[in-house]
Design a protein around this motif. Structure first.
Motif, PDB file in Angstrom:
ATOM      1  N   MET A  81      33.545  33.371  43.833  1.00  0.00           N
ATOM      2  CA  MET A  81      32.672  34.702  43.679  1.00  0.00           C
ATOM      3  C   MET A  81      32.436  35.209  43.995  1.00  0.00           C
ATOM      4  SD  MET A  81      29.176  33.289  41.813  1.00  0.00           S
ATOM      5  CE  MET A  81      28.772  32.625  43.493  1.00  0.00           C
ATOM      6  N   ILE A  82      31.765  35.402  45.533  1.00  0.00           N
ATOM      7  CA  ILE A  82      31.524  35.998  46.457  1.00  0.00           C
ATOM      8  C   ILE A  82      32.462  37.382  46.327  1.00  0.00           C
ATOM      9  CG2 ILE A  82      30.900  37.142  48.535  1.00  0.00           C
ATOM     10  CD1 ILE A  82      30.707  33.959  49.020  1.00  0.00           C
ATOM     11  N   ASN A  83      33.943  37.575  46.517  1.00  0.00           N
ATOM     12  CA  ASN A  83      34.656  38.327  46.718  1.00  0.00           C
ATOM     13  C   ASN A  83      35.288  39.091  45.611  1.00  0.00           C
ATOM     14  OD1 ASN A  83      34.649  38.888  49.160  1.00  0.00           O
ATOM     15  ND2 ASN A  83      34.702  36.475  49.283  1.00  0.00           N
ATOM     16  N   GLY A  84      35.685  37.898  44.304  1.00  0.00           N
ATOM     17  CA  GLY A  84      36.043  38.193  42.400  1.00  0.00           C
ATOM     18  C   GLY A  84      35.774  38.923  41.839  1.00  0.00           C
ATOM     19  N   GLU A  85      36.397  39.110  40.004  1.00  0.00           N
ATOM     20  CA  GLU A  85      35.663  40.107  39.416  1.00  0.00           C
ATOM     21  C   GLU A  85      35.745  38.877  38.170  1.00  0.00           C
ATOM     22  OE1 GLU A  85      35.170  43.936  39.287  1.00  0.00           O
ATOM     23  OE2 GLU A  85      36.683  44.075  40.598  1.00  0.00           O
ATOM     24  N   LEU A  86      35.195  38.395  37.787  1.00  0.00           N
ATOM     25  CA  LEU A  86      35.442  38.047  36.134  1.00  0.00           C
ATOM     26  C   LEU A  86      36.356  38.483  35.410  1.00  0.00           C
ATOM     27  CD1 LEU A  86      31.649  36.242  35.414  1.00  0.00           C
ATOM     28  CD2 LEU A  86      34.223  35.493  35.961  1.00  0.00           C
ATOM     29  N   ARG A  87      37.192  37.897  34.521  1.00  0.00           N
ATOM     30  CA  ARG A  87      37.999  39.108  33.527  1.00  0.00           C
ATOM     31  C   ARG A  87      37.011  39.320  32.459  1.00  0.00           C
ATOM     32  NH1 ARG A  87      41.294  34.054  34.751  1.00  0.00           N
ATOM     33  NH2 ARG A  87      44.101  34.617  35.783  1.00  0.00           N
ATOM     34  N   PRO A  88      37.787  40.506  32.149  1.00  0.00           N
ATOM     35  CA  PRO A  88      36.917  41.545  31.005  1.00  0.00           C
ATOM     36  C   PRO A  88      36.712  40.593  29.644  1.00  0.00           C
ATOM     37  CG  PRO A  88      38.642  42.650  32.279  1.00  0.00           C
ATOM     38  CD  PRO A  88      38.537  41.376  32.768  1.00  0.00           C
ATOM     39  N   THR A  89      38.083  39.193  29.567  1.00  0.00           N
ATOM     40  CA  THR A  89      38.214  38.824  28.202  1.00  0.00           C
ATOM     41  C   THR A  89      37.460  37.757  27.931  1.00  0.00           C
ATOM     42  OG1 THR A  89      40.070  37.393  29.584  1.00  0.00           O
ATOM     43  CG2 THR A  89      40.184  39.162  27.896  1.00  0.00           C
ATOM     44  N   TYR A  90      36.752  37.063  29.364  1.00  0.00           N
ATOM     45  CA  TYR A  90      35.936  35.760  29.740  1.00  0.00           C
ATOM     46  C   TYR A  90      33.840  36.302  29.495  1.00  0.00           C
ATOM     47  CZ  TYR A  90      32.669  32.903  31.756  1.00  0.00           C
ATOM     48  OH  TYR A  90      31.353  31.776  32.392  1.00  0.00           O
ATOM     49  N   LEU A  91      34.000  37.760  29.311  1.00  0.00           N
ATOM     50  CA  LEU A  91      32.516  38.807  30.163  1.00  0.00           C
ATOM     51  C   LEU A  91      32.926  38.892  28.629  1.00  0.00           C
ATOM     52  CD1 LEU A  91      33.047  40.792  33.041  1.00  0.00           C
ATOM     53  CD2 LEU A  91      31.316  38.781  32.905  1.00  0.00           C
ATOM     54  N   HIS A  92      33.633  39.626  27.359  1.00  0.00           N
ATOM     55  CA  HIS A  92      33.765  39.786  26.092  1.00  0.00           C
ATOM     56  C   HIS A  92      33.108  38.763  25.482  1.00  0.00           C
ATOM     57  CE1 HIS A  92      34.421  42.131  22.718  1.00  0.00           C
ATOM     58  NE2 HIS A  92      35.664  40.845  21.680  1.00  0.00           N
ATOM     59  N   ASP A  93      33.407  37.727  25.932  1.00  0.00           N
ATOM     60  CA  ASP A  93      32.857  36.514  24.883  1.00  0.00           C
ATOM     61  C   ASP A  93      31.673  36.601  25.104  1.00  0.00           C
ATOM     62  OD1 ASP A  93      35.026  36.259  23.294  1.00  0.00           O
ATOM     63  OD2 ASP A  93      35.585  34.953  24.583  1.00  0.00           O
TER      64      ASP A  93
END
Length: 328
Positions: A81-93
């Motif tokens: 979590m500290i160094n990564g980024e959530l996928r756009p497909t996950y954020l879209h929902d």
């Protein structure tokens, strides 16, 4: 724990960190940030390298708050979590306010929420996050949200969902089950809304009540539109005249000629209302006499007009009652 994923096959999956490696990767640290960086194997992680604002609290994640059997798995998810980024497909929902990365303070609070779940699982005899099934999610969330407001419960559910989302982005995912609200929707898991929260709990008006209200609303506009517009124009005219008023002996005499006979005859004085209190309408008098607002205030003080508020109120109340009588 399941087999390790291939980081090269997915740009959102990070490689496994080394025990002596940094907690915060260099790409996320600003050039001017001088806060010390922790090592992955440390007992606590300082999040200062993510914080550039000197006024912000430099929070630290203490791993002693996580049960040892689950500490290794949770550490890897937190590092992701500290160094990564959530996928756009996950954020879209998750709506327009969702972000691929959050602030250090939010990461700190999220890790504490994950540790709360880990302690609950450990007390239930669970030593692997992969054994956190849908049924266990339901049991935990029922206890966790008890007594919380609906707004706080939404935040808690979001942080717990991120545990599952970031686990999928780690190089060695635990296989923790997705929270049931991820597929079923969160509303059924949240506390009931009260009057100050999201849902509208007011009972709808009966059509037999709403119909006459709508009829009278339309009639009010049709019958009084011309008068309302005329009154608005007259109000603007009086305001402009009042703004141009000046204090002279002539305007003082005009105030005496207008108001003193009203006082002698006990007539209602020109009044206005504000904050549920009636008072002398200075703007109206300024427009009528050419006096300044300050001169009217001095005139009112000299003749003790501020003590006559009951006269103003009686005038306004009688006008309201007359209007209601005519309307009905």
């Amino acid at each position: 724990m399941t087999a390790q994923a291939d980081p090269g096959a997915d740009p959102y999956v990070l490689p496994l960190p080394r025990p002596e490696g940094p907690v915060v990767l260099a790409k996320w640290i600003s050039p001017g940030n001088r806060h010390p960086n922790s090592h992955y194997q440390d007992a606590f992680w300082a999040l200062g390298p993510l914080i550039d604002n000197p006024a912000s609290t430099r929070c630290r994640i203490f791993w002693r708050n996580c049960p040892p059997p689950l500490q290794g798995q949770l550490k890897l998810i937190a590092w992701t979590m500290i160094n990564g980024e959530l996928r756009p497909t996950y954020l879209h929902d998750r709506g327009v306010q969702a972000r691929a990365r959050t602030s250090a303070g939010d990461m700190y609070s999220t890790c504490n929420e994950w540790m709360r779940l880990a302690r609950w699982l450990h007390q239930s005899g669970v030593t692997d996050l992969g054994d956190c099934t849908t049924e266990r999610w339901r049991s935990f969330i029922g206890e966790r949200l008890a007594g919380l407001s609906r707004t706080t419960a939404v935040i808690v559910c979001g942080r717990l969902t991120d545990l599952w989302a970031f686990d999928q982005l780690s190089a060695a995912p635990t296989g923790i089950a997705p929270p049931p609200w991820q597929s079923e929707g969160v509303d059924d898991f949240l506390p009931a809304a009260d009057g100050g929260h999201v849902e509208n709990t007011t009972e709808p008006l009966d059509p037999q009540v709403l119909g006459p209200l709508l009829t009278w609303s339309i009639r009010f506009v049709d019958d009084f539109a011309d008068d309302i517009l005329t009154a608005f124009a007259e109000r603007r005219r009086l305001i402009d005249l009042a703004a141009a008023g000046k204090a002279t002996t002539t305007t003082w005499a005009a105030l005496e000629d207008l108001l003193l006979p009203m006082l002698r005859d006990a007539k209602a004085l020109p009044a206005s209302t504000g904050k549920h209190k009636a008072s002398l309408s200075r703007q109206y008098l300024a427009a009528r006499t050419g006096a300044s607002v300050g001169q009217i205030a001095r005139f009112a003080l000299q003749h003790n007009l501020t003590a006559l508020g009951v006269v103003f109120k009686g005038q306004i109340q009688s006008r309201i009652e007359a209007m209601v009588t005519v309307a009905w």
